[in-house]
Design a protein around this motif. Structure first.
Motif, mmCIF file in Angstrom:
data_model
loop_
_atom_site.group_PDB
_atom_site.id
_atom_site.type_symbol
_atom_site.label_atom_id
_atom_site.label_comp_id
_atom_site.label_asym_id
_atom_site.label_seq_id
_atom_site.Cartn_x
_atom_site.Cartn_y
_atom_site.Cartn_z
ATOM 1 N N LYS A 13 -41.622 33.984 43.042
ATOM 2 C CA LYS A 13 -42.802 33.219 42.609
ATOM 3 C C LYS A 13 -43.533 33.957 41.491
ATOM 4 C CE LYS A 13 -43.776 30.687 46.889
ATOM 5 N NZ LYS A 13 -44.756 30.421 47.941
ATOM 6 N N ARG A 14 -43.707 35.259 41.647
ATOM 7 C CA ARG A 14 -44.413 36.041 40.613
ATOM 8 C C ARG A 14 -43.643 36.028 39.290
ATOM 9 N NH1 ARG A 14 -48.497 38.586 43.300
ATOM 10 N NH2 ARG A 14 -48.068 39.217 45.427
ATOM 11 N N ALA A 15 -42.326 36.192 39.352
ATOM 12 C CA ALA A 15 -41.507 36.191 38.138
ATOM 13 C C ALA A 15 -41.551 34.821 37.457
ATOM 14 C CB ALA A 15 -40.070 36.574 38.473
ATOM 15 N N THR A 16 -41.521 33.764 38.251
ATOM 16 C CA THR A 16 -41.571 32.408 37.706
ATOM 17 C C THR A 16 -42.938 32.136 37.099
ATOM 18 O OG1 THR A 16 -39.995 31.715 39.395
ATOM 19 C CG2 THR A 16 -41.179 29.971 38.235
ATOM 20 N N GLN A 17 -43.979 32.614 37.749
ATOM 21 C CA GLN A 17 -45.333 32.468 37.217
ATOM 22 C C GLN A 17 -45.436 33.141 35.852
ATOM 23 O OE1 GLN A 17 -48.035 30.807 38.379
ATOM 24 N NE2 GLN A 17 -49.209 31.450 36.612
#
Length: 196
Positions: A13-17
């Motif tokens: 999720k953090r990488a996609t954000q």
């Protein structure tokens, strides 16, 4: 507390954000598109749901140059007529929209920005200031009204992580200031849905 590397879904999720933040900063996503995709990421329960938020991201068209002090500032003004700005357009920090004897209406839901903080000034004399912002984007409103009223109608949902900040300076003399994150058609549809 989960540390980075301990929860693979959270790390994804953090990488996609981060990818979404880069895309909105490069002008590949509008503010509304960014907000919808980031919401999908943070509500996702599986890696496939997270991947769907970036699967069809537009590719960069040209290298993005960072904003500089000498960047062009945009001014839009009108006398004896309304000023309306909506649709897909590039919003730069320092933009000014003004109307005298008319309304100043700005819809930022399809705006494209490439700066993490955007200062926008909207002014009207003998008319209303109406600004519509996308849900999930951070907004700070600095408003002042002389012989009118001020209404800020933003949802109570917290801003999405990594969303740009819009600093809105809204001024009106003999008119109202209205800032909202729903267009009037969406509000009417909501009222009708509640009545049904």
């Amino acid at each position: 507390m989960t540390l980075p590397g301990q929860d693979p879904l959270e790390d994804t999720k953090r990488a996609t954000q981060t990818a979404l933040e880069r895309a909105v900063g490069e002008g590949r996503l509008t503010l509304e598109e960014f907000a919808a995709r980031a919401d999908t990421v943070w509500r996702a329960d599986t890696p496939a749901e997270i991947a769907s938020a970036v699967a069809d991201l537009p590719a960069p068209v040209a290298p993005v140059l960072p904003a500089t002090e000498g960047a062009v500032k945009v001014s839009i003004s009108s006398i004896f007529d309304d000023v309306r700005r909506s649709g897909r357009f590039t919003l730069r920090s320092g933009t000014k929209v003004s109307a005298v004897f008319g309304d100043a209406k700005v819809d930022l839901r399809q705006a494209v920005i490439s700066e993490p903080v955007v200062d926008l000034t909207v002014f009207s004399c003998f008319g209303d200031v109406v600004v519509t912002v996308p849900k999930g984007v951070r907004v700070e409103v600095d408003g002042s009204v002389v012989f009118g009223s001020e209404r800020v109608e933003l949802s109570a949902e917290p801003p999405l992580p990594g969303s740009p900040l819009i600093r809105l300076h809204a001024r009106s003399i003999f008119g109202d200031v209205k800032v909202r994150d729903q267009h009037w058609t969406e509000r009417v549809k909501g009222w009708l849905d509640r009545l049904a």
